[in-house]
Write an enzyme that holds these catalytic residues in place. Structure first.
Site, PDB file in Angstrom:
ATOM      1  N   GLY A   8      33.137  42.671  35.765  1.00 24.50           N
ATOM      2  CA  GLY A   8      33.055  41.248  36.105  1.00 24.50           C
ATOM      3  C   GLY A   8      32.960  41.070  37.617  1.00 24.50           C
ATOM      4  O   GLY A   8      33.495  40.109  38.184  1.00 24.50           O
ATOM      5  N   GLY A  11      31.614  37.712  39.515  1.00 19.18           N
ATOM      6  CA  GLY A  11      32.310  36.430  39.415  1.00 19.18           C
ATOM      7  C   GLY A  11      32.958  36.007  40.725  1.00 19.18           C
ATOM      8  O   GLY A  11      32.779  36.659  41.760  1.00 19.18           O
ATOM      9  N   GLN A  12      33.713  34.915  40.645  1.00 19.73           N
ATOM     10  CA  GLN A  12      34.302  34.326  41.852  1.00 19.73           C
ATOM     11  C   GLN A  12      35.233  35.308  42.570  1.00 19.73           C
ATOM     12  O   GLN A  12      35.130  35.499  43.778  1.00 19.73           O
ATOM     13  CB  GLN A  12      35.089  33.057  41.479  1.00 19.73           C
ATOM     14  CG  GLN A  12      35.623  32.302  42.694  1.00 19.73           C
ATOM     15  CD  GLN A  12      36.738  31.322  42.348  1.00 19.73           C
ATOM     16  OE1 GLN A  12      37.285  31.340  41.250  1.00 19.73           O
ATOM     17  NE2 GLN A  12      37.075  30.462  43.286  1.00 19.73           N
ATOM     18  N   TYR A 142      42.259  29.530  26.904  1.00 21.52           N
ATOM     19  CA  TYR A 142      42.366  30.422  28.058  1.00 21.52           C
ATOM     20  C   TYR A 142      43.826  30.835  28.277  1.00 21.52           C
ATOM     21  O   TYR A 142      44.141  32.027  28.426  1.00 21.52           O
ATOM     22  CB  TYR A 142      41.812  29.690  29.280  1.00 21.52           C
ATOM     23  CG  TYR A 142      41.907  30.423  30.577  1.00 21.52           C
ATOM     24  CD1 TYR A 142      41.178  31.577  30.810  1.00 21.52           C
ATOM     25  CD2 TYR A 142      42.710  29.935  31.615  1.00 21.52           C
ATOM     26  CE1 TYR A 142      41.245  32.233  32.023  1.00 21.52           C
ATOM     27  CE2 TYR A 142      42.773  30.584  32.832  1.00 21.52           C
ATOM     28  CZ  TYR A 142      42.052  31.737  33.034  1.00 21.52           C
ATOM     29  OH  TYR A 142      42.122  32.374  34.246  1.00 21.52           O
ATOM     30  N   LYS A 146      45.576  34.494  27.986  1.00 17.97           N
ATOM     31  CA  LYS A 146      46.252  35.137  29.121  1.00 17.97           C
ATOM     32  C   LYS A 146      47.704  35.474  28.768  1.00 17.97           C
ATOM     33  O   LYS A 146      48.211  36.525  29.131  1.00 17.97           O
ATOM     34  CB  LYS A 146      46.183  34.242  30.367  1.00 17.97           C
ATOM     35  CG  LYS A 146      44.794  34.175  30.997  1.00 17.97           C
ATOM     36  CD  LYS A 146      44.348  35.533  31.526  1.00 17.97           C
ATOM     37  CE  LYS A 146      42.966  35.506  32.154  1.00 17.97           C
ATOM     38  NZ  LYS A 146      42.472  36.840  32.535  1.00 17.97           N
TER      39      LYS A 146
END
Ligand code: SER
Length: 315
Positions: A8, A11-12, A142, A146
């Site tokens: 990933g 991503g940000q 989400y 998590k």
């Protein structure tokens, strides 16, 4: 230590983490991977592999090819996007984690970083100075993924000795990368719109207080928790982490110190409910005690840095 794999990486957080880890450990020792090649400049800046985080074999092949020992699993759907596609969010957020945990259990990798979030907390959690250990009843897909992930991390550590380390990131703000589908994204967008239009229409109400952090601090925290001696990492679910908290109104005031004519309007959408279910501020004393976490940026320092970098980028 062998090579590092970031899953990933486009991503940000992944983009900035890749750059930081390459500056510390050397470009060739940090393998960036993502499900697709997005930014060509980033993809060509060092070793890059196309990896679907849901494909165990692909991950395993890259680990063997580069002799990877440390994996940073940054692939995930964030809070707002996850609400639109709950089944896929659950699949991606959970099964990518199982793949990496199982690779560690099998002795194929040595260390894992996996990000958690303030989204593990829910409407029944104390909102101010939310403690490390408290009621956790997340109400978003989400957040549920998590929180479940945190339980599995601790389980794999306790039963199989897996060295997994994790942080509950607050909303993250950076000038160089855009966030992708979170509830805290407004705090990045507001700086862009301030410079482009002098005005911003916010999707949260102006009094919505949320915990936030500048990306420089978040990346440093990630590097520091991974560099800490294993015995210092006493919490193997995930650490609360904090730097600042503010409302749309307060970030507006901070921007106005540089741009007095800046204005904001608010039109809350479905993300308001998500924000209302999260803490307003976080008690991160465990991170500060166990591995000496210390933030550097407060709201005004962040605003100055954001506006400086974004203005320079626009020129
Ligand atoms: N910033 C994330 C989000 O808004 C929280 O982890 O989804």
């Amino acid at each position: 230590m062998g090579a590092i794999l970031i899953i990933g990486a486009c991503g940000q957080i992944g983009t900035e983490l890749t750059k930081k880890l390459r500056s510390i450990y050397g470009t060739d020792n940090v393998i960036a991977s993502d499900v697709r090649k997005t930014d060509p400049e980033f993809v060509e800046s060092g070793p890059f592999e196309v990896v679907n985080a849901l494909d165990f074999n692909q991950i395993e092949q890259v680990i063997e090819k580069y002799n990877v020992t440390d994996v940073y699993l940054m692939a995930a759907l964030l809070s707002a996007t996850a609400e639109k596609n709950p089944a896929f969010a659950w699949d991606l957020n959970m099964n990518s984690l199982f793949h990496v945990l199982n690779l560690a259990k099998a002795g194929k990798i040595e260390k894992i970083f996996w990000p958690s979030s303030i989204a593990v907390f829910g409407p029944t959690t104390p909102k101010q100075n939310t403690p490390q250990y408290t009621v956790m009843e997340p109400s978003t897909v989400y957040g549920i993924s998590k929180q479940s992930g945190e339980r599995w991390c601790e389980y794999y550590h306790n039963l199989y000795g897996v060295d997994v380390r994790s942080i509950r990131y607050p909303g993250l703000i950076s000038w160089s990368t855009l966030p992708g589908g979170g509830t805290t994204d407004y705090a990045v967008d507001i700086y862009h719109k301030a410079l482009e239009n002098g005005t911003y229409n916010c999707f949260l109400s102006e009094e919505t207080r949320l915990p936030m952090m500048y990306m420089d601090d978040a990346i440093r925290a990630t590097v520091e928790i991974m560099q800490a001696p294993a015995e210092d990492i006493k919490i193997r679910s995930s650490y609360n982490l904090s730097a600042m908290d503010f409302t749309p109104k307060e970030i507006t005031e901070s921007i106005k110190k540089h741009m007095p004519d800046f204005t904001i309007s608010c039109e809350p959408d479905f993300r308001q409910k998500i924000a209302d279910s999260w803490p307003q501020s976080i008690d991160d004393s465990s991170a500060r005690e166990d591995w000496n976490w210390k933030h550097e940026f407060d709201l005004d320092a962040m605003t100055t840095d954001m506006l400086e970098h974004l203005s320079a980028k626009a020129e």
